[in-house]
Design an enzyme around this catalytic site. Structure first.
Site, PDB file in Angstrom:
ATOM      1  N   ASP A   1      36.373 -21.345  10.163  1.00 31.55           N
ATOM      2  CA  ASP A   1      34.820 -20.928  10.854  1.00 31.55           C
ATOM      3  C   ASP A   1      34.570 -19.875   9.294  1.00 31.55           C
ATOM      4  O   ASP A   1      33.390 -19.612   9.311  1.00 31.55           O
ATOM      5  CB  ASP A   1      35.146 -19.437  11.562  1.00 31.55           C
TER       6      ASP A   1
ATOM      7  N   ASP B   1      41.062 -20.920  11.207  1.00 32.60           N
ATOM      8  CA  ASP B   1      40.059 -21.757  12.764  1.00 32.60           C
ATOM      9  C   ASP B   1      39.270 -22.540  11.667  1.00 32.60           C
ATOM     10  O   ASP B   1      38.682 -22.352  13.052  1.00 32.60           O
ATOM     11  CB  ASP B   1      40.415 -20.016  13.728  1.00 32.60           C
TER      12      ASP B   1
ATOM     13  N   SER C   1      42.564 -16.365  12.998  1.00 35.94           N
ATOM     14  CA  SER C   1      41.452 -17.398  11.652  1.00 35.94           C
ATOM     15  C   SER C   1      42.835 -17.000  10.341  1.00 35.94           C
ATOM     16  O   SER C   1      43.530 -18.087  10.481  1.00 35.94           O
ATOM     17  CB  SER C   1      40.961 -16.310  11.795  1.00 35.94           C
TER      18      SER C   1
ATOM     19  N   ASP D   1      40.225 -22.051   6.538  1.00 34.79           N
ATOM     20  CA  ASP D   1      41.072 -21.068   7.022  1.00 34.79           C
ATOM     21  C   ASP D   1      41.751 -21.725   8.128  1.00 34.79           C
ATOM     22  O   ASP D   1      40.934 -22.628   8.702  1.00 34.79           O
ATOM     23  CB  ASP D   1      40.589 -19.550   7.279  1.00 34.79           C
TER      24      ASP D   1
END
Length: 449
Positions: free
Chosen positions: A245, A243, A104, A241
């Site tokens: 999400d 990833d 992340s 960010d």
């Protein structure tokens, strides 16, 4: 040894804590646990595997694929996609398991492993505990036709982007948007989605090389995004960010719009559209007091949870609520996704701007943020943060000092080796002073021997 799974999968230093051996063993254990739970009953099981662009994701992906296939699961390699894209494709492709390799917003040297069950849902704590308990147990390996096959899927990107576009209630024609992709998993998905919705898109930090993910960019470093928005004369900026999400934003003047403000904007929009179930939004205990006051003024109830989007999701499911999220930019729109989705959030936020004819800054003024300071205390034993007498006494004293004009929250991080100290107060100076005092107490009381 503490629990292997944190609030968002297994995460740590790649090739340190997160090794190829661990990735393989976790995948095998997950296959056994889910298989014995009846998930695979009556058919040959399938898994989808995606990753962010980190260099370490290449060998960890190979290990996960090897583990799943050796346990008799057919594997579809999705390549680089956002975490919510993997969740969506787990559901849309009818897969029994989804796996995402990402840390992340963490720095590049870290990586992580996150599992999704059928339908694209994060695993329950109880299932994760069973997987951890079954690590490296003896097992009878399938042979011959029993081993899994591996193939690549090149259509997942299009499937996911098409899904995102169909959820958005209003086109973005006329808007100019700068998108900071954090040199991460959304480097293609975010610009393409907003372009298809009609926006003029200026991508930055959208050239991942395996090493530059989250490096002075993305949702944890908004300075370059703010500067680009002002320089380009854009209507808004969006930051993801690693990833994707998460979604944070900046307005046309370069002012930061955090997750609480995004949540407030979407809550009002959904309430007006009759799409906010129970006229309730779910947030965490870290949501700014200004958010709470704004929702009270708008006649919208707030249900609060522990920090972590998995706990927000649990409360949303329990109450059949449609909107929830965190100050960090994790926003859950359960009518359209099973997990937090930064690109989905950005598209709906910008659709509100386009539909209302108001600027992002004007919409964000629905709430006024109370000064808030967050201090991350490193190099301490975070397991004792909730029980150490000196720490508890310091928190009690600080809370008494602030009274109803502020608050103190101290908690161990679920994803990093730190203790987080958050203080809200009438002035930034007061918040900083109280937070620094508490941080010093934590450093002294919880110092590692």
């Amino acid at each position: 040894m503490g629990r292997l799974f944190g609030t968002d999968g297994v995460r740590g230093l790649a090739n340190g804590e997160i090794t190829a051996e661990l990735a393989l063993d976790l995948s095998v254990a997950a296959a056994h646990v889910l298989g014995e739970a009846g998930v695979f009953e009556g058919h040959r099981p399938t898994a989808v595997v995606g990753r962010d662009p980190r260099a370490s994701g290449e060998f960890l992906e190979a290990a996960v694929v090897a583990g799943l296939a050796s346990a008799g699961i057919d594997v579809v390699r999705l390549g680089i996609l956002p975490t919510p894209g993997v969740a969506h494709l787990t559901a849309s492709m009818g897969a029994d398991v989804g796996v995402m390799l990402s840390a992340s917003h963490n720095p590049m040297p870290d990586n992580g492993i996150k599992f999704f069950s059928r339908g694209g849902h994060k695993l329950d704590d109880a299932i994760e505990d069973l997987i951890e308990a079954r690590l490296r147990e003896p097992w009878q390996r399938p042979t011959g036709f029993g081993v899994g096959r591996v193939r690549e899927d090149h259509d997942g990107f299009e499937t996911y982007v098409d899904h995102l576009v169909t959820t958005v209630p209003h086109r973005l024609d006329g808007l100019t948007v700068v998108v900071d992709c954090a040199n991460g998993a959304a480097y293609r998905t975010a610009p393409e989605t907003l372009r298809r919705l009609g926006a003029r898109v200026i991508p930055i930090h959208a050239e991942p090389d395996g090493w530059n993910i989250n490096e002075r960019c993305g949702s944890t470093h908004l300075e370059s995004l703010a500067a680009a928005v002002v320089e380009e004369g854009a209507d808004a900026g969006i930051a993801h960010d690693g990833d994707a999400d998460r979604c944070l934003a900046v307005d046309a003047q370069g002012n930061v719009i955090d997750g609480d403000q995004i949540l407030a904007i979407l809550a009002v929009a959904m309430r007006e559209a009759g799409a906010l179930n129970g006229d309730t939004v779910v947030a965490t205990v870290l949501s700014n007091l200004g958010f709470m006051l704004a929702m009270q003024r708008e006649g919208i109830a707030v249900e609060q949870t522990k920090v972590g989007d998995r706990y927000v999701l649990e409360a949303m499911k329990a109450g059949s609520f449609t909107l929830g999220g965190e100050q960090s930019g994790h926003v859950l729109l359960l009518d359209h996704a099973t997990t937090g989705d930064g690109v989905l959030t950005a598209a709906h936020l910008l659709a509100r701007v386009a539909a209302s004819g108001r600027s992002l800054g004007e919409l964000a003024s629905v709430m006024t943020r109370l000064p808030q300071v967050l201090v991350n205390v490193r190099g301490v034993d975070k397991a004792r943060a909730d029980s150490d007498p000196a720490v508890l006494a310091a928190v009690k004293a600080a809370s008494a000092e602030l009274g109803e004009t502020g608050r103190v929250i101290l908690r161990p991080s679920g994803t990093e080796p730190v203790v987080r100290v958050m203080v809200e107060a009438p002035t930034f100076e007061d918040a900083q002073r109280v937070a620094d005092d508490l941080a010093r107490t934590v450093e002294h009381a919880l110092a590692l021997s």
